[in-house]
Design an enzyme around this catalytic site. Structure first.
Site, PDB file in Angstrom:
ATOM      1  N   GLU A   1       0.839  -1.203   0.000  1.00 32.15           N
ATOM      2  CA  GLU A   1       0.000   0.000   0.000  1.00 32.15           C
ATOM      3  C   GLU A   1       0.867   1.243   0.000  1.00 32.15           C
ATOM      4  O   GLU A   1       1.960   1.249   0.572  1.00 32.15           O
ATOM      5  CB  GLU A   1      -0.862   0.054   1.276  1.00 32.15           C
ATOM      6  CG  GLU A   1      -2.023  -0.888   1.267  1.00 32.15           C
ATOM      7  CD  GLU A   1      -2.848  -0.806   2.545  1.00 32.15           C
ATOM      8  OE1 GLU A   1      -2.417  -0.150   3.518  1.00 32.15           O
ATOM      9  OE2 GLU A   1      -3.928  -1.415   2.554  1.00 32.15           O
ATOM     10  N   LYS A   2       0.336   2.310  -0.571  1.00 32.66           N
ATOM     11  CA  LYS A   2       0.932   3.633  -0.392  1.00 32.66           C
ATOM     12  C   LYS A   2       0.881   3.944   1.111  1.00 32.66           C
ATOM     13  O   LYS A   2      -0.095   3.602   1.788  1.00 32.66           O
ATOM     14  CB  LYS A   2       0.092   4.650  -1.177  1.00 32.66           C
ATOM     15  CG  LYS A   2       0.491   6.094  -0.996  1.00 32.66           C
ATOM     16  CD  LYS A   2       1.571   6.495  -1.976  1.00 32.66           C
ATOM     17  CE  LYS A   2       2.092   7.902  -1.680  1.00 32.66           C
ATOM     18  NZ  LYS A   2       3.522   8.032  -2.020  1.00 32.66           N
ATOM     19  N   PHE A   3       1.930   4.561   1.655  1.00 30.67           N
ATOM     20  CA  PHE A   3       1.947   4.903   3.077  1.00 30.67           C
ATOM     21  C   PHE A   3       1.117   6.158   3.316  1.00 30.67           C
ATOM     22  O   PHE A   3       1.312   7.176   2.657  1.00 30.67           O
ATOM     23  CB  PHE A   3       3.392   5.132   3.531  1.00 30.67           C
ATOM     24  CG  PHE A   3       3.527   5.489   4.990  1.00 30.67           C
ATOM     25  CD1 PHE A   3       3.088   4.621   5.986  1.00 30.67           C
ATOM     26  CD2 PHE A   3       4.110   6.704   5.361  1.00 30.67           C
ATOM     27  CE1 PHE A   3       3.218   4.956   7.332  1.00 30.67           C
ATOM     28  CE2 PHE A   3       4.254   7.035   6.720  1.00 30.67           C
ATOM     29  CZ  PHE A   3       3.802   6.163   7.690  1.00 30.67           C
TER      30      PHE A   3
ATOM     31  N   HIS B   1      -6.751   6.841  13.433  1.00 32.11           N
ATOM     32  CA  HIS B   1      -7.454   5.555  13.387  1.00 32.11           C
ATOM     33  C   HIS B   1      -8.904   5.818  13.785  1.00 32.11           C
ATOM     34  O   HIS B   1      -9.177   6.160  14.929  1.00 32.11           O
ATOM     35  CB  HIS B   1      -6.788   4.575  14.359  1.00 32.11           C
ATOM     36  CG  HIS B   1      -7.537   3.279  14.538  1.00 32.11           C
ATOM     37  ND1 HIS B   1      -6.937   2.045  14.414  1.00 32.11           N
ATOM     38  CD2 HIS B   1      -8.823   3.022  14.822  1.00 32.11           C
ATOM     39  CE1 HIS B   1      -7.836   1.096  14.616  1.00 32.11           C
ATOM     40  NE2 HIS B   1      -8.997   1.660  14.878  1.00 32.11           N
TER      41      HIS B   1
ATOM     42  N   GLU C   1     -12.530  -0.699  10.212  1.00 29.77           N
ATOM     43  CA  GLU C   1     -11.431   0.214  10.565  1.00 29.77           C
ATOM     44  C   GLU C   1     -11.000   1.023   9.362  1.00 29.77           C
ATOM     45  O   GLU C   1     -10.739   0.458   8.296  1.00 29.77           O
ATOM     46  CB  GLU C   1     -10.203  -0.604  10.962  1.00 29.77           C
ATOM     47  CG  GLU C   1     -10.097  -0.959  12.408  1.00 29.77           C
ATOM     48  CD  GLU C   1      -8.779  -1.681  12.677  1.00 29.77           C
ATOM     49  OE1 GLU C   1      -8.824  -2.612  13.492  1.00 29.77           O
ATOM     50  OE2 GLU C   1      -7.734  -1.336  12.076  1.00 29.77           O
TER      51      GLU C   1
ATOM     52  N   ARG D   1     -15.913  -9.151  15.516  1.00 30.49           N
ATOM     53  CA  ARG D   1     -16.131  -9.478  16.928  1.00 30.49           C
ATOM     54  C   ARG D   1     -16.619  -8.227  17.659  1.00 30.49           C
ATOM     55  O   ARG D   1     -16.571  -7.135  17.117  1.00 30.49           O
ATOM     56  CB  ARG D   1     -14.810  -9.915  17.569  1.00 30.49           C
ATOM     57  CG  ARG D   1     -13.766  -8.815  17.483  1.00 30.49           C
ATOM     58  CD  ARG D   1     -12.554  -9.019  18.365  1.00 30.49           C
ATOM     59  NE  ARG D   1     -11.751  -7.805  18.416  1.00 30.49           N
ATOM     60  CZ  ARG D   1     -10.838  -7.462  17.532  1.00 30.49           C
ATOM     61  NH1 ARG D   1     -10.561  -8.245  16.506  1.00 30.49           N
ATOM     62  NH2 ARG D   1     -10.173  -6.321  17.662  1.00 30.49           N
TER      63      ARG D   1
ATOM     64  N   VAL E   1     -13.079  -4.363  22.556  1.00 28.57           N
ATOM     65  CA  VAL E   1     -12.836  -3.863  23.912  1.00 28.57           C
ATOM     66  C   VAL E   1     -13.545  -2.524  24.127  1.00 28.57           C
ATOM     67  O   VAL E   1     -14.201  -2.299  25.148  1.00 28.57           O
ATOM     68  CB  VAL E   1     -11.314  -3.696  24.168  1.00 28.57           C
ATOM     69  CG1 VAL E   1     -11.057  -3.010  25.504  1.00 28.57           C
ATOM     70  CG2 VAL E   1     -10.592  -5.034  24.090  1.00 28.57           C
TER      71      VAL E   1
ATOM     72  N   ARG F   1      -8.095   2.485  29.221  1.00 26.03           N
ATOM     73  CA  ARG F   1      -7.841   1.092  29.602  1.00 26.03           C
ATOM     74  C   ARG F   1      -6.929   1.085  30.831  1.00 26.03           C
ATOM     75  O   ARG F   1      -5.823   1.626  30.793  1.00 26.03           O
ATOM     76  CB  ARG F   1      -7.182   0.333  28.461  1.00 26.03           C
ATOM     77  CG  ARG F   1      -8.081   0.252  27.245  1.00 26.03           C
ATOM     78  CD  ARG F   1      -7.542  -0.734  26.235  1.00 26.03           C
ATOM     79  NE  ARG F   1      -8.306  -0.666  25.004  1.00 26.03           N
ATOM     80  CZ  ARG F   1      -8.215  -1.564  24.029  1.00 26.03           C
ATOM     81  NH1 ARG F   1      -7.371  -2.591  24.152  1.00 26.03           N
ATOM     82  NH2 ARG F   1      -8.939  -1.440  22.936  1.00 26.03           N
TER      83      ARG F   1
HETATM   84  C1  MV4 Z   1      -1.048   1.811   7.563  1.00 23.83           C
HETATM   85  C2  MV4 Z   1      -0.458   3.017   8.016  1.00 23.83           C
HETATM   86  C3  MV4 Z   1      -0.117   3.959   7.059  1.00 23.83           C
HETATM   87  N1  MV4 Z   1      -0.350   3.711   5.738  1.00 23.83           N
HETATM   88  N2  MV4 Z   1      -1.250   1.633   6.247  1.00 23.83           N
HETATM   89  C4  MV4 Z   1      -1.106  -0.487  11.769  1.00 23.83           C
HETATM   90  C5  MV4 Z   1      -1.820  -1.746  12.141  1.00 23.83           C
HETATM   91  C6  MV4 Z   1      -2.772  -2.057  11.056  1.00 23.83           C
HETATM   92  N3  MV4 Z   1      -4.114  -2.129  11.574  1.00 23.83           N
HETATM   93  C7  MV4 Z   1      -2.621  -0.987  10.052  1.00 23.83           C
HETATM   94  N4  MV4 Z   1      -1.598  -0.079  10.517  1.00 23.83           N
HETATM   95  C8  MV4 Z   1      -1.191   0.977   9.740  1.00 23.83           C
HETATM   96  N5  MV4 Z   1      -1.404   0.847   8.407  1.00 23.83           N
HETATM   97  C9  MV4 Z   1      -0.893   2.553   5.365  1.00 23.83           C
HETATM   98  N6  MV4 Z   1      -1.100   2.324   4.064  1.00 23.83           N
HETATM   99  C10 MV4 Z   1      -0.250   3.175   9.378  1.00 23.83           C
HETATM  100  C11 MV4 Z   1      -0.597   2.148  10.260  1.00 23.83           C
HETATM  101  C12 MV4 Z   1      -0.324   2.395  11.651  1.00 23.83           C
HETATM  102  C13 MV4 Z   1      -1.339   2.592  12.569  1.00 23.83           C
HETATM  103  C14 MV4 Z   1      -2.684   2.527  12.211  1.00 23.83           C
HETATM  104  C15 MV4 Z   1      -3.694   2.703  13.129  1.00 23.83           C
HETATM  105  C16 MV4 Z   1      -3.359   2.988  14.446  1.00 23.83           C
HETATM  106  C17 MV4 Z   1      -2.046   3.062  14.846  1.00 23.83           C
HETATM  107  C18 MV4 Z   1      -1.023   2.858  13.918  1.00 23.83           C
HETATM  108  C19 MV4 Z   1       0.306   2.928  14.320  1.00 23.83           C
HETATM  109  C20 MV4 Z   1       1.294   2.730  13.406  1.00 23.83           C
HETATM  110  C21 MV4 Z   1       0.988   2.451  12.067  1.00 23.83           C
END
Ligand code: MV4
Length: 449
Positions: free
Chosen positions: A200-202, A208, A275, A292, A295, A336
């Site tokens: 994936e592109k970052f 979140h 998510e 599910r 929490v 938490r």
């Molecule tokens: C990402 C991202 C940035 N870009 N994907 C972390 C766990 C997984 N659920 C997905 N995650 C991430 N995916 C792309 N393309 C950054 C994260 C990420 C993150 C996401 C949600 C909450 C906290 C995080 C901490 C570090 C990285």
């Protein structure tokens, strides 16, 4: 409706499920390991069955023992809570084969959403926005390098069997690719027995934000708005809130509609969470779907006045959902409380709680299984409770949380309370302007005494 539900879990979530069952007039069966004989879930359930020695793999994860406990007690349904067997496709299948209703997703749904590349492809087909990237799995490092050139660095490679950060790597330039690829695949193979990777592109500095949904057996789904879980440390959520400080009513409607579109496309049944990452521009991208109860579900319950466990049970019994969506009428925050020392790298701190006082008052909810004299066993996760406050505004909720934390007494062990107290007075947290990276640079040494 069910006559008797077996709860295949422990701790606060087992207690949470028992409470709703009692209100619905449904009998309950607790299962417990030898380490949990003195737990409240055992005390408050109508019946209890010991299913094995302390380690989770020998008790709460032992499918034959749990099925046997359901058979001998004549339970007609099993609620798995979160963690343990809640997203185990085999367990869902074995329940069905034994005519026990699994209050959770089907085997097929768990497998489909558990494989992240498949989940992503499913959401693309449903018209849900996703992060641009590979179409399915990468075949080789060479193919990955070629694709990263097209997408543009930085990119992320992720294990398709992953989630929660395992088997995931950020790659900033081509020179780093091969090393990251090899180590991520190795980690994925060791952790999941599956080294499939996608790209994936970052997304830089995202939030979140997750949407709570409920689907019924008629193929209809509704949403209950969002939860913001951006305050995380090493992929462990510490604070959650709803509504999200960065989500407008317009964005809420858009994300809610996208989550419903995804859920209805797969005829999702039960409670689930979709998510998303939200970027600086307010664009959102599907990440994962959790099949599910989570929490952090209580904050949604508090702001929408909707019992998610009750609705899980009702839709599992074949009842339809109301057909409307639910929007926050209050602001709710959950912290938490873990038996961990936040001043020392969140080192686990199991042991005996010698003195305990929980807070109360208007807008304060505690979901916890601990009591004065209780010993926290070292075998399971370290969460000993959740403190949830609700108020008219975010500012008032933060003030109330600080007050409730100050009222709380937990002696004999270290907890995450000192961290939460600092956060309620943290300028960035109070402003609502922070990203998932916020705790990466937070100075935990201020918690040392
Ligand atoms: C990402 C991202 C940035 N870009 N994907 C972390 C766990 C997984 N659920 C997905 N995650 C991430 N995916 C792309 N393309 C950054 C994260 C990420 C993150 C996401 C949600 C909450 C906290 C995080 C901490 C570090 C990285």
């Amino acid at each position: 409706m069910f006559n008797k539900i077996l709860i295949a879990n422990r701790g606060e979530i087992a207690l949470r499920i028992i409470r709703t069952c009692k209100e619905m007039g449904i009998k309950t069966v607790a299962v417990y390991s030898k380490a949990d004989a003195d737990s409240l879930h055992v005390r408050f359930a109508d019946e209890a069955v010991c299913i094995g020695p302390p380690p989770g793999k020998d008790s709460y994860l032992k499918i034959p023992n749990i099925i046997a406990a359901a058979e001998v007690t004549n339970a007609d349904a099993i609620h798995p809570g979160y963690g343990f067997l809640s997203e185990n496709a085999e367990f869902s299948r074995v329940c069905a084969e034994n005519d026990i209703k699994f209050i959770g997703a089907s085997e097929e749904m768990i497998s489909k959403m558990g494989d992240k590349a498949t989940a992503k492809a499913t959401m693309i087909a449903a018209g849900v926005p996703v992060v641009p990237g590979s179409d399915g799995l990468l075949e080789s490092a060479e193919q990955g390098i070629k694709m990263a050139k097209e997408i543009g660095y930085p990119v992320m490679i992720k294990a398709t069997a992953g989630g929660g950060g395992k088997g995931m790597r950020l790659i900033k330039e081509e020179g780093e690719f091969k090393k990251a690829w090899d180590s991520a695949r190795q980690e994925a193979a060791a952790s999941f027995g599956n080294d499939g990777m996608y790209m994936e592109k970052f997304v830089e500095e995202p939030r979140h934000v997750e949407i709570q949904i409920v689907g019924d057996s008629n193929g209809k789904a509704c949403h209950l708005s969002e939860r913001d879980c951006s305050i995380q440390r090493r992929h462990q959520k510490l604070i959650e809130e709803t509504p999200s400080p960065i989500v407008s009513q317009e964005l809420r409607e858009k994300m809610g509609a996208a989550a419903i579109k995804g859920a209805e496309a797969i005829k999702y049944e039960g409670a689930g969470t979709v998510e998303f990452l939200v970027d600086k521009n307010g664009d959102f991208y599907f990440m994962e779907m959790n099949t599910r109860i989570q929490v952090e579900h209580p904050i949604t319950e508090e702001v929408t006045d909707y019992d998610l466990i009750k609705e899980q049970i009702k839709v599992a019994a074949g009842e339809p959902i109301s057909g409307r969506n639910y929007y926050p009428q209050l602001h709710s925050i959950e912290v938490r409380i873990n038996a961990e020392d936040p001043a020392n790298g969140f080192r686990p701190s199991p042991g005996k709680i010698t003195n305990l006082h929980f807070p109360g008052g208007h807008g304060v909810r505690i979901d916890s299984h601990v009591y004065a004299g209780y010993t926290i066993p070292p075998f399971y996760d370290s969460m000993i409770g959740k403190l949830i406050v609700s108020a008219q505004t975010r500012e008032e909720a933060i003030i109330k949380m600080k007050r409730a934390l100050e009222e709380t007494v937990i002696e004999g062990i270290k907890t995450t309370i000192p961290f939460h107290l600092k956060m309620m007075q943290d300028e960035a947290f109070k402003s609502g302007n922070f990203t998932t990276k916020y705790l990466d640079t937070w100075d935990f040494s201020v918690l040392k005494d």
